[in-house]
Design a protein around this motif. Structure first.
Motif, PDB file in Angstrom:
ATOM      1  N   ASN A 392       0.562  -1.072   0.090  1.00  0.00           N
ATOM      2  CA  ASN A 392       0.361   0.024   0.300  1.00  0.00           C
ATOM      3  C   ASN A 392       0.708   1.517   0.336  1.00  0.00           C
ATOM      4  OD1 ASN A 392      -2.621   1.013  -0.010  1.00  0.00           O
ATOM      5  ND2 ASN A 392      -2.473   1.683   2.354  1.00  0.00           N
ATOM      6  N   ARG A 406      -9.293   9.730  -4.416  1.00  0.00           N
ATOM      7  CA  ARG A 406      -9.890  10.278  -3.226  1.00  0.00           C
ATOM      8  C   ARG A 406     -10.246  11.483  -3.146  1.00  0.00           C
ATOM      9  NH1 ARG A 406      -6.430  10.966   2.564  1.00  0.00           N
ATOM     10  NH2 ARG A 406      -5.403  12.799   0.962  1.00  0.00           N
ATOM     11  N   GLU A 419     -19.085  -3.819   5.903  1.00  0.00           N
ATOM     12  CA  GLU A 419     -17.794  -4.694   5.478  1.00  0.00           C
ATOM     13  C   GLU A 419     -17.051  -4.396   3.994  1.00  0.00           C
ATOM     14  OE1 GLU A 419     -18.033  -8.667   7.220  1.00  0.00           O
ATOM     15  OE2 GLU A 419     -18.142  -8.182   9.144  1.00  0.00           O
ATOM     16  N   THR A 421     -17.479  -2.265   2.276  1.00  0.00           N
ATOM     17  CA  THR A 421     -17.832  -0.822   2.017  1.00  0.00           C
ATOM     18  C   THR A 421     -15.925  -0.547   2.441  1.00  0.00           C
ATOM     19  OG1 THR A 421     -19.640   0.194   2.300  1.00  0.00           O
ATOM     20  CG2 THR A 421     -17.880   1.783   2.217  1.00  0.00           C
ATOM     21  N   ALA A 422     -15.784  -0.786   3.801  1.00  0.00           N
ATOM     22  CA  ALA A 422     -14.025  -1.056   4.331  1.00  0.00           C
ATOM     23  C   ALA A 422     -13.518  -1.425   3.578  1.00  0.00           C
ATOM     24  CB  ALA A 422     -14.508  -1.353   5.773  1.00  0.00           C
ATOM     25  N   ASP A 426     -10.682   3.080   2.328  1.00  0.00           N
ATOM     26  CA  ASP A 426      -9.961   2.464   3.058  1.00  0.00           C
ATOM     27  C   ASP A 426      -9.931   4.206   4.637  1.00  0.00           C
ATOM     28  OD1 ASP A 426      -8.205   5.245   2.785  1.00  0.00           O
ATOM     29  OD2 ASP A 426      -6.702   3.931   1.402  1.00  0.00           O
ATOM     30  N   SER A 427      -9.020   3.228   5.559  1.00  0.00           N
ATOM     31  CA  SER A 427      -9.417   5.095   6.473  1.00  0.00           C
ATOM     32  C   SER A 427      -8.629   5.793   6.619  1.00  0.00           C
ATOM     33  CB  SER A 427      -8.516   4.557   7.918  1.00  0.00           C
ATOM     34  OG  SER A 427      -6.927   4.789   7.990  1.00  0.00           O
ATOM     35  N   GLU A 428      -8.133   6.825   5.622  1.00  0.00           N
ATOM     36  CA  GLU A 428      -7.862   8.063   5.193  1.00  0.00           C
ATOM     37  C   GLU A 428      -8.890   8.761   3.757  1.00  0.00           C
ATOM     38  OE1 GLU A 428      -4.184   7.746   4.067  1.00  0.00           O
ATOM     39  OE2 GLU A 428      -3.386   7.677   5.855  1.00  0.00           O
ATOM     40  N   GLY A 429      -9.742   7.645   3.449  1.00  0.00           N
ATOM     41  CA  GLY A 429     -11.219   7.904   2.255  1.00  0.00           C
ATOM     42  C   GLY A 429     -10.287   7.296   0.770  1.00  0.00           C
TER      43      GLY A 429
END
Length: 566
Positions: A392, A406, A419, A421-422, A426-429
């Motif tokens: 990554n 993004r 799930e 979607t995640a 990722d956590s940063e969009g």
């Protein structure tokens, strides 16, 4: 290397902060007497003022049936005028439109209706050999004994209203005219009151992605998602009120109902629908008769028009721009479209439904080599980067990895699938697209294939796009698709399905030698097949997984395909 963000065109779009209904009000005020849409067969035209009034009437009809903001309403139809009316009417009162693929069979329809939790469904009667009422009855047998608005089904607990868009629907459904009659009981001021309370970040559309494995996922989009995408996609084409956009792409797909209807809404351009489903002849007719200045399509649609027997005698001089997208765009094809077809300002767009849909796009004033050889640079308000699919980590220019985006177009999520979607946001969009690409030093991107399409032959990584681009350069080749098939010795071998141009002939040996002239021997297809057509979705996307499945059967590779690997 940092992620590159497009920094030009920084002024705030006029649609930012608006809902779709508010944008329709404004476009109708600015261009009341301009064509909003033209359906060529059967003929149907509306100006922006007429469309604005018609949308309010349909919205009143839906309110009369009890629909309220947040409810879900499905449309299962080909390109018909009611599709556009329902798209704008549901948006005007905050009802979430659910796009349903008109090629769905009973099991697929049942899944989409259940998963999206629709309260209403509008459908056509039939198209060609597809009989929509028969399929619906198979998916929901309880309808046979139901009265309009009174369906009680354990499988579809929320579904109540069925609306027939044309023809003579069954007794459990309302006719389109009956919906409009019920509108008379609801004043237009009620629509306005509801519209004033809506927010641009509200969910307004669920579009199902056509996954190659498992069930489709419902990408949930907001007013702001689609309006900003439409604004920038149109700006990249220099669309304005004088433009007339030919739309042979299906409305149920984001190409039709975002880059098509929403682009025209935002820029005041006319939508021209040649036919219910794609027809090369009908599209060429529409361009000529309606003097279209822009044209959309996936590569297979452009190929079909260029190869149509009547193409040579057509007057396509009105064409200027458009978008070719939906699947990888062959460089040689883009050269033909810009030079031979006359669409000198044709653009290429890249994205996916989860991005509403465009992330990158070329511009009309880009140098020709960038417009035919890249998918452009990020839209304003979007960032893009290439990452190592394993670590990554962001990769430098010129290195191939997974394309990530993004920005304002990234979906709210897959409906009722946190799930999944995640797994892609990722956590940063960052939206992880699953596509392989690389960034050039000038900030333009190329898409080189699908992460899971990569062929691994004897430890060598082979990217089908490279082989396809080479074969597109052969004068006899109209279209080509390359996939990997199982091989006992190498793990995978390369297979090419080739469609030749009319009146041309070439042998397998000649094509093999042609490839050897510019690529390593291990990349040259081992298997060849000459075909007249490829398996496609309704939108014209080539289904490579079906090519692979067919090849395994035809080549007798079933046993090898079952061999498990670590």
């Amino acid at each position: 290397m940092i992620a590159i963000r497009n920094l030009d065109e920084t002024s705030k779009p006029w649609v930012d902060g608006f809902t779709i209904g508010q944008v329709l009000n404004e476009t109708a005020r600015r261009h009341p007497d301009h064509d909003a849409f033209v359906f060529c067969d059967p003929p149907n035209r509306m100006t922006w003022s007429e469309l604005d009034d018609a949308v309010t009437e349909v919205a009143c009809g839906l309110l009369a049936l009890g629909f309220r903001p947040g409810d879900h309403f499905g449309v299962w139809a080909t390109n018909v005028p009611q599709w556009v009316l329902l798209q704008f009417a549901t948006a005007r009162i905050g009802v979430v439109l659910v796009n349903i693929n008109p090629s769905y069979r009973a099991n697929e329809l049942k899944y989409a209706l259940q998963q999206s939790e629709v309260r209403g469904l509008a459908l056509i009667d039939h198209h060609k050999s597809t009989h929509f009422w028969e399929i619906l009855n198979e998916a929901c047998p309880e309808l046979a004994t139901a009265a309009p608005g009174e369906l009680n089904s354990k499988a579809f607990p929320k579904l109540k209203w069925i609306i027939g868009l044309r023809g003579d629907p069954p007794s459990y459904a309302l006719k389109w005219d009956e919906l409009l009659s019920r509108a008379e009981s609801v004043p237009a001021t009620t629509v306005a009151q509801i519209a004033d309370k809506l927010h641009c970040n509200d969910a307004i559309n669920i579009q199902y992605t056509s996954g190659t494995t498992g069930h489709p996922k419902g990408a949930t989009l907001s007013h702001r998602n689609v309006l900003l995408n439409a604004f920038y996609a149109g700006q990249s084409q220099r669309l304005g009120p004088s433009d007339r956009l030919a739309l042979p792409v299906p409305l149920y797909h984001c190409f039709g109902c975002v880059l098509g209807t929403m682009c025209c809404l935002v820029h005041g351009s006319a939508m021209i629908f040649p036919s219910e489903c794609f027809s090369a002849a009908a599209t060429l007719d529409a361009i000529e008769k309606e003097r279209c200045t822009a044209l959309y399509g996936v590569p297979t649609m452009f190929i079909a028009q260029l190869e149509h027997p009547s193409y040579a005698g057509r007057d396509l001089s009105s064409l200027r721009t458009g978008i070719m997208a939906g699947s990888p765009c062959p460089i040689e094809l883009m050269k033909h479209v810009t030079a031979d077809m006359g669409a000198a300002e044709m653009t290429i767009g890249y994205g996916q439904t989860e991005a509403s849909p465009l992330i990158t796009q070329t511009r009309t004033d880009d140098p020709i080599e960038l417009r035919v050889g890249t998918v452009g640079r990020p839209l304003p308000g979007f960032e893009a980067k290439i990452v190592d699919p394993i670590t990554n980590q962001t990769l430098p220019d010129g290195q191939q990895g997974e394309f990530c985006g993004r920005g304002h177009g990234v979906m709210l999520g897959y409906y009722n699938m946190p799930e999944k979607t995640a797994a892609v946001i990722d956590s940063e969009g960052w939206l992880h697209t699953g596509d392989l690409g690389m960034r050039q030093s000038n900030g333009y991107f190329r898409i080189t294939g699908r992460l899971h399409d990569m062929i691994i032959r004897g430890g060598e990584n082979i990217y089908p796009r490279e082989i396809e681009e080479r074969l597109y350069e052969h004068p006899a080749v109209e279209d080509v698709q390359v996939v990997g098939v199982p091989d006992r010795r190498f793990g995978e071998e390369v297979l090419a399905w080739v469609k030749l141009k009319a009146g041309h002939d070439v042998s397998e040996a000649e094509l093999r030698e042609f490839c050897l002239g510019s690529m390593a021997r291990f990349k040259v297809p081992h298997y060849w097949k000459f075909v007249n057509q490829f398996p496609t979705t309704v939108t014209g996307k080539i289904q490579k997984f079906k090519i692979r499945e067919t090849a395994i059967e035809e080549l007798g590779l079933q046993d090898i395909a079952k061999i498990q690997t670590a």
